[in-house]
Design a protein around this motif. Structure first.
Motif, PDB file in Angstrom:
ATOM      1  N   ASP A 384      58.487 -29.886  27.598  1.00  0.00           N
ATOM      2  CA  ASP A 384      57.471 -29.971  28.862  1.00  0.00           C
ATOM      3  C   ASP A 384      58.134 -31.000  29.711  1.00  0.00           C
ATOM      4  O   ASP A 384      58.364 -32.158  29.807  1.00  0.00           O
ATOM      5  CB  ASP A 384      56.231 -30.745  28.184  1.00  0.00           C
ATOM      6  CG  ASP A 384      55.122 -30.514  29.164  1.00  0.00           C
ATOM      7  OD1 ASP A 384      55.523 -30.338  30.163  1.00  0.00           O
ATOM      8  OD2 ASP A 384      54.017 -30.822  28.905  1.00  0.00           O
ATOM      9  N   ILE A 385      58.235 -30.271  30.844  1.00  0.00           N
ATOM     10  CA  ILE A 385      58.823 -30.886  32.020  1.00  0.00           C
ATOM     11  C   ILE A 385      58.013 -32.080  32.389  1.00  0.00           C
ATOM     12  O   ILE A 385      58.568 -32.961  33.013  1.00  0.00           O
ATOM     13  CB  ILE A 385      59.123 -29.945  33.312  1.00  0.00           C
ATOM     14  CG1 ILE A 385      59.842 -30.597  34.378  1.00  0.00           C
ATOM     15  CG2 ILE A 385      57.956 -29.324  33.667  1.00  0.00           C
ATOM     16  CD1 ILE A 385      60.685 -29.841  35.350  1.00  0.00           C
ATOM     17  N   GLY A 389      60.592 -34.778  32.565  1.00  0.00           N
ATOM     18  CA  GLY A 389      61.062 -34.432  33.631  1.00  0.00           C
ATOM     19  C   GLY A 389      62.264 -33.798  33.943  1.00  0.00           C
ATOM     20  O   GLY A 389      62.979 -33.665  35.004  1.00  0.00           O
ATOM     21  N   HIS A 390      62.702 -33.040  32.614  1.00  0.00           N
ATOM     22  CA  HIS A 390      63.749 -32.207  32.781  1.00  0.00           C
ATOM     23  C   HIS A 390      63.501 -30.812  32.114  1.00  0.00           C
ATOM     24  O   HIS A 390      62.715 -30.454  31.748  1.00  0.00           O
ATOM     25  CB  HIS A 390      64.887 -32.820  31.800  1.00  0.00           C
ATOM     26  CG  HIS A 390      65.354 -33.676  32.247  1.00  0.00           C
ATOM     27  ND1 HIS A 390      66.367 -34.537  32.967  1.00  0.00           N
ATOM     28  CD2 HIS A 390      64.928 -35.171  31.621  1.00  0.00           C
ATOM     29  CE1 HIS A 390      66.342 -35.478  32.954  1.00  0.00           C
ATOM     30  NE2 HIS A 390      65.767 -36.057  32.269  1.00  0.00           N
ATOM     31  N   LEU A 391      64.584 -29.870  32.942  1.00  0.00           N
ATOM     32  CA  LEU A 391      64.411 -28.386  32.921  1.00  0.00           C
ATOM     33  C   LEU A 391      65.574 -28.059  31.986  1.00  0.00           C
ATOM     34  O   LEU A 391      66.640 -28.411  32.293  1.00  0.00           O
ATOM     35  CB  LEU A 391      64.431 -28.018  34.175  1.00  0.00           C
ATOM     36  CG  LEU A 391      63.887 -26.624  34.420  1.00  0.00           C
ATOM     37  CD1 LEU A 391      62.297 -26.679  34.267  1.00  0.00           C
ATOM     38  CD2 LEU A 391      64.086 -26.317  35.981  1.00  0.00           C
ATOM     39  N   GLY A 412      66.671 -18.844  31.302  1.00  0.00           N
ATOM     40  CA  GLY A 412      67.023 -19.255  32.666  1.00  0.00           C
ATOM     41  C   GLY A 412      68.460 -19.453  32.894  1.00  0.00           C
ATOM     42  O   GLY A 412      68.980 -20.244  33.766  1.00  0.00           O
ATOM     43  N   PRO A 433      61.706 -17.867  31.118  1.00  0.00           N
ATOM     44  CA  PRO A 433      61.955 -19.053  31.733  1.00  0.00           C
ATOM     45  C   PRO A 433      62.585 -20.180  31.152  1.00  0.00           C
ATOM     46  O   PRO A 433      62.795 -20.131  29.966  1.00  0.00           O
ATOM     47  CB  PRO A 433      60.238 -19.380  31.709  1.00  0.00           C
ATOM     48  CG  PRO A 433      59.633 -18.465  30.755  1.00  0.00           C
ATOM     49  CD  PRO A 433      60.524 -17.222  30.666  1.00  0.00           C
ATOM     50  N   PRO A 434      62.903 -21.130  31.849  1.00  0.00           N
ATOM     51  CA  PRO A 434      63.735 -22.230  31.154  1.00  0.00           C
ATOM     52  C   PRO A 434      62.769 -22.962  30.358  1.00  0.00           C
ATOM     53  O   PRO A 434      61.737 -22.893  30.665  1.00  0.00           O
ATOM     54  CB  PRO A 434      64.199 -23.364  32.491  1.00  0.00           C
ATOM     55  CG  PRO A 434      64.098 -22.440  33.710  1.00  0.00           C
ATOM     56  CD  PRO A 434      62.949 -21.402  33.186  1.00  0.00           C
ATOM     57  N   THR A 437      59.029 -25.405  30.797  1.00  0.00           N
ATOM     58  CA  THR A 437      57.998 -24.843  31.768  1.00  0.00           C
ATOM     59  C   THR A 437      56.817 -24.317  31.166  1.00  0.00           C
ATOM     60  O   THR A 437      56.120 -23.492  31.739  1.00  0.00           O
ATOM     61  CB  THR A 437      58.575 -23.561  32.778  1.00  0.00           C
ATOM     62  OG1 THR A 437      59.168 -22.572  31.669  1.00  0.00           O
ATOM     63  CG2 THR A 437      59.781 -24.220  33.487  1.00  0.00           C
ATOM     64  N   GLY A 438      56.866 -24.291  29.720  1.00  0.00           N
ATOM     65  CA  GLY A 438      55.638 -24.064  29.004  1.00  0.00           C
ATOM     66  C   GLY A 438      55.968 -22.858  28.155  1.00  0.00           C
ATOM     67  O   GLY A 438      57.029 -22.296  28.173  1.00  0.00           O
TER      68      GLY A 438
ATOM     69  N   ILE B   3      65.690 -18.544  38.679  1.00  0.00           N
ATOM     70  CA  ILE B   3      64.786 -18.625  37.438  1.00  0.00           C
ATOM     71  C   ILE B   3      63.481 -18.222  37.326  1.00  0.00           C
ATOM     72  O   ILE B   3      63.012 -17.891  38.500  1.00  0.00           O
ATOM     73  CB  ILE B   3      64.702 -20.214  37.126  1.00  0.00           C
ATOM     74  CG1 ILE B   3      63.788 -21.146  38.268  1.00  0.00           C
ATOM     75  CG2 ILE B   3      66.000 -20.982  36.597  1.00  0.00           C
ATOM     76  CD1 ILE B   3      63.378 -22.254  37.513  1.00  0.00           C
ATOM     77  N   GLN B   4      62.923 -17.931  36.428  1.00  0.00           N
ATOM     78  CA  GLN B   4      61.564 -17.260  36.396  1.00  0.00           C
ATOM     79  C   GLN B   4      60.775 -18.211  35.499  1.00  0.00           C
ATOM     80  O   GLN B   4      61.299 -19.174  34.866  1.00  0.00           O
ATOM     81  CB  GLN B   4      61.701 -16.171  35.267  1.00  0.00           C
ATOM     82  CG  GLN B   4      62.200 -14.859  36.182  1.00  0.00           C
ATOM     83  CD  GLN B   4      62.278 -13.857  35.221  1.00  0.00           C
ATOM     84  OE1 GLN B   4      61.894 -13.787  34.062  1.00  0.00           O
ATOM     85  NE2 GLN B   4      63.008 -12.808  35.709  1.00  0.00           N
ATOM     86  N   PRO B   6      56.871 -19.303  34.319  1.00  0.00           N
ATOM     87  CA  PRO B   6      55.546 -18.972  34.016  1.00  0.00           C
ATOM     88  C   PRO B   6      54.423 -19.517  35.073  1.00  0.00           C
ATOM     89  O   PRO B   6      54.598 -20.678  35.532  1.00  0.00           O
ATOM     90  CB  PRO B   6      54.985 -19.282  32.614  1.00  0.00           C
ATOM     91  CG  PRO B   6      56.055 -20.154  32.042  1.00  0.00           C
ATOM     92  CD  PRO B   6      57.347 -20.568  33.363  1.00  0.00           C
ATOM     93  N   ASN B   8      52.055 -21.574  35.413  1.00  0.00           N
ATOM     94  CA  ASN B   8      51.319 -22.560  34.903  1.00  0.00           C
ATOM     95  C   ASN B   8      51.218 -23.781  35.597  1.00  0.00           C
ATOM     96  O   ASN B   8      52.093 -23.783  36.698  1.00  0.00           O
ATOM     97  CB  ASN B   8      51.689 -22.708  33.335  1.00  0.00           C
ATOM     98  CG  ASN B   8      52.782 -23.178  33.092  1.00  0.00           C
ATOM     99  OD1 ASN B   8      53.329 -23.869  34.339  1.00  0.00           O
ATOM    100  ND2 ASN B   8      53.549 -23.007  31.973  1.00  0.00           N
ATOM    101  N   ARG B  10      52.849 -26.487  35.121  1.00  0.00           N
ATOM    102  CA  ARG B  10      54.251 -27.088  35.116  1.00  0.00           C
ATOM    103  C   ARG B  10      55.212 -26.418  36.142  1.00  0.00           C
ATOM    104  O   ARG B  10      56.388 -27.067  36.463  1.00  0.00           O
ATOM    105  CB  ARG B  10      54.803 -27.102  33.606  1.00  0.00           C
ATOM    106  CG  ARG B  10      54.072 -27.773  32.544  1.00  0.00           C
ATOM    107  CD  ARG B  10      54.847 -27.714  31.471  1.00  0.00           C
ATOM    108  NE  ARG B  10      54.258 -27.985  30.421  1.00  0.00           N
ATOM    109  CZ  ARG B  10      53.597 -27.542  29.411  1.00  0.00           C
ATOM    110  NH1 ARG B  10      53.210 -26.183  29.712  1.00  0.00           N
ATOM    111  NH2 ARG B  10      52.805 -28.048  28.523  1.00  0.00           N
ATOM    112  N   GLU B  17      62.784 -29.328  40.240  1.00  0.00           N
ATOM    113  CA  GLU B  17      63.430 -29.827  39.205  1.00  0.00           C
ATOM    114  C   GLU B  17      64.783 -28.919  39.396  1.00  0.00           C
ATOM    115  O   GLU B  17      65.803 -29.417  39.542  1.00  0.00           O
ATOM    116  CB  GLU B  17      63.259 -29.948  37.902  1.00  0.00           C
ATOM    117  CG  GLU B  17      64.435 -30.534  36.679  1.00  0.00           C
ATOM    118  CD  GLU B  17      64.650 -32.101  37.016  1.00  0.00           C
ATOM    119  OE1 GLU B  17      64.184 -32.708  38.032  1.00  0.00           O
ATOM    120  OE2 GLU B  17      65.807 -32.275  36.575  1.00  0.00           O
TER     121      GLU B  17
END
Lengths: 520, 124
Positions: A384-385, A389-391, A412, A433-434, A437-438, B3-4, B6, B8, B10, B17
């Motif tokens: 969880d970013i 704080g990271h992706l 990603g 998604p990376p 991001t959920g 990037i993709q 979702p 939401n 975040r 980032e």
């Protein structure tokens, strides 16, 4: 180049001391020149005062001579006696005065006032002194010594009337006199010599002990006309003549300079040592981060049948902070294997810890038998970013070393490159998604490698350049891989990294290559 | 890079980032403020997309030697408009901020949804 604190301190000290001594010397020299100049000015003033004093000697003599010119022919000497009595006696100008008349070569004293003069009638020296006076236009001077007495004798003669006047002035036995208690002499020690030379024999008067002559140190001299000769006035300063600051400046500069140099030298030492310590710390920190990251990368590759594996990690050139790129490959059951190449955004220890979590979480799911897409889907719920704080981008794959079949899922991440004998192509993936991001679901892509094909997975550090779109970088990678004549995964990785990586690249890079030899 | 995300809560942070991480490697230390500006632009655009109920948001960074472009594409309906936010409004400033920070920006229609593209010139 490492700067040693001691070298810095000593260099500063040497330069500082040289400058200090030079400026102190220069200030001293200026002061000495000023002193010399001031002394000469004062000495010239004293000389002027002295020449007026000489008038006081000359005037009574010439006045008496003029009077005698009128009264003398009648044989009257009372005028002379009256006139000179005022000038002769204790505390006055002269101790004695005599009036002489010339008769051919003989000199006859016809009147005398005061003490018995040292120049007595009939003496050869007296006669020659008087004859000399007749031959001179001005008064003449001679030092006379008789027994313990010294005098200065003056004579002025008038050739037209044949009269001559002598007068004597005694010199104190020690030749010391506070002559001319005049402001012109106030700051000076002086010695007055009769004649042009400053010889002890010619000393007239001085205010210091004659044995301490000649005057030492800074001296100045001037000559004053004195009858037929000159007086030589030699002086030295009794005290500093210029401004007190000018005298003290060299010392002030010296002390100040030494103190300042000591301070600067100490400060230089401390600063250099501090810097050295920081540099050491910085190096240690970077070293620590890099060791941590390398510890998290596989030490060796698993032995997987028919699969030639090579990988490389290159740290970025961006300060102490290391990146979060990683690769991983593990063997599964039945000749299958799983691999991951990932990239955690950001830098530093934080990024590395997220990377460690991602690496072990993904690996655990893969070892547990989950498909790449399922693995990423499960992981997407665990990162969880908004918390760390990271992706995290990752390319996850499972391959079969018996068939060459590979299934990959992409969170990603840049798509991998297939390097075949007859060409190269990027695998078309469906990126999701990376991580961070959920929760998300990921699509799988399955393809089959032909024998001799290499699957090249990498992080974006390999293809990024400062002024180019990433597509351009990807294209360059494809061209580089296609142009390479390599026979192993290791050679391909090495070729790609050394060709594409620039020395000043800021991002770090992880590259993983798997070359399938075909089933045997 | 693309990037993709979702759609939401975040997504804005993830987009920031992503842009920051990409530009960090591209910009020199002296020009990191440009990266910050672009991260803010993207953050506002992605926030707008999330507000517009987008399911998927695509963020792309394109660079050449003159410009840096950020593309934010979503699958939501609606069209971005600059609102006249009052002084004490907490939101409604997204495009106003983009308008201030970007050298130029434009909107393009997509088969589903739209793209907003903001451009900044690179420093010399």
């Amino acid at each position: 180049m490492p700067r040693r604190p001691l070298v810095v301190a000593v260099s500063i000290a040497v330069v500082g001391l040289v400058l200090t001594v030079a400026s102190s010397w220069a200030a001293g020299r200026v002061d000495r020149n000023t002193e010399q100049r001031l002394l000469q000015v004062q000495t010239d003033q004293a000389g002027t005062v002295l020449s007026t004093a000489i008038l006081l000697v000359q005037q009574p003599l010439s006045t008496a001579l003029s009077v005698e010119k009128v009264a003398g022919p009648m044989g009257d000497t009372s005028a002379f006696t009256n006139l000179m009595s005022a000038q002769v006696g204790a505390g006055k100008m002269f101790e004695s005065a005599s009036l002489w008349q010339r008769h051919g070569h003989r000199m006859k004293r016809i009147a005398q006032v005061g003490d018995a003069p040292l120049m007595r009638p009939g003496d050869k020296t007296t006669v020659s002194f008087l004859q000399h006076a007749f031959g001179s236009k001005t008064f003449i001077v001679r030092a006379v010594t008789h027994d313990a007495h010294s005098s200065i004798a003056y004579a002025q003669a008038d050739a037209s009337t044949g009269f001559a006047i002598t007068a004597e002035r005694s010199v104190p036995a020690n030749r010391r006199a506070r002559v001319d208690n005049n402001s012109a002499f106030a700051q000076l020690n002086y010695a007055i010599y009769i004649g042009p030379k400053a010889d002890a024999a010619a000393l007239s008067t001085t205010d210091v002990a004659p044995s301490s002559l000649p005057l030492a140190g800074t001296t100045a001299r001037t000559k004053v006309p004195f009858g037929d000769t000159v007086l030589t006035l030699v002086t030295s300063p009794r005290e500093h003549l210029g401004a007190p600051l000018s005298q003290r400046l060299p010392l002030i500069l010296l002390i100040g300079g030494v103190l300042f140099t000591a301070f600067a030298s100490g400060a230089g030492y401390q600063l250099t040592r501090g810097r050295q310590a920081v540099e050491t710390l910085y190096g240690e920190q970077r070293d620590l981060s890099e060791r941590l990251q390398r510890a998290l990368l596989p030490q060796s590759h698993p032995a997987i049948p028919n699969l030639d594996i090579a990988a490389e990690y290159v740290a970025g050139a961006q300060g102490v902070d290391i990146g979060g790129d990683w690769y991983s490959i593990v063997g599964l059951d039945d000749g299958r294997y799983a691999f991951v190449v990932g990239d955690v955004s950001g830098r530093g220890i934080d990024a590395v810890t997220v990377m460690a979590r991602a690496r072990f979480t993904i690996r655990a799911y893969l070892l547990d038998g989950h498909s790449p897409a399922a693995t990423l889907g499960k992981c997407s719920r665990q990162f969880d970013i908004s918390e760390d704080g990271h992706l995290t981008t990752a390319l996850v794959g499972v391959g079969d070393s018996r068939t060459g079949e590979v299934t990959i899922a992409n969170a990603g991440h840049p798509a991998p490159l297939l390097v075949r004998r007859d060409g190269v192509e990027f695998v078309t993936t469906t990126p999701g998604p990376p991580l961070g991001t959920g929760a998300a679901t990921y699509a799988s892509t399955t393809f089959t490698m032909t024998p001799g094909t290499t699957l090249l997975c990498f992080t974006d550090g390999l293809v990024e350049r400062r002024t180019e779109d990433i597509d351009t970088g990807m294209q360059r990678l494809a061209t580089t891989a296609a142009g390479a004549t390599v026979s192993s995964a290791d050679e391909l990785v090495h070729h790609a990294v050394s060709t594409l990586r620039t020395d000043d690249a800021r991002d770090d890079v992880a590259v993983l290559a798997m070359r399938w030899a075909g089933a045997r | 890079m693309i990037i993709q995300l979702p759609g939401n809560v975040r997504a804005p942070a993830a987009a920031r980032e992503f842009v920051r991480a990409n530009l960090e490697a591209i910009l020199t230390t002296a020009h990191q403020s440009l990266g910050d500006d672009l991260a803010l632009i993207v953050s506002e655009l992605v926030t707008n997309s999330v507000h517009a109920q987008a399911r998927t948001i695509e963020v792309e960074v394109r660079v050449d030697d003159e410009c840096i472009e950020v593309h934010v594409t979503d699958d939501a309906g609606g069209w971005p408009t600059v609102q006249a936010a009052t002084v004490d409004s907490l939101d409604g400033r997204g495009l106003e901020i983009v308008d201030q920070l970007a050298d130029s920006w434009r909107t393009e229609s997509r088969a589903r949804g739209k793209s907003v593209i903001a451009t900044r010139r690179r420093p010399e």
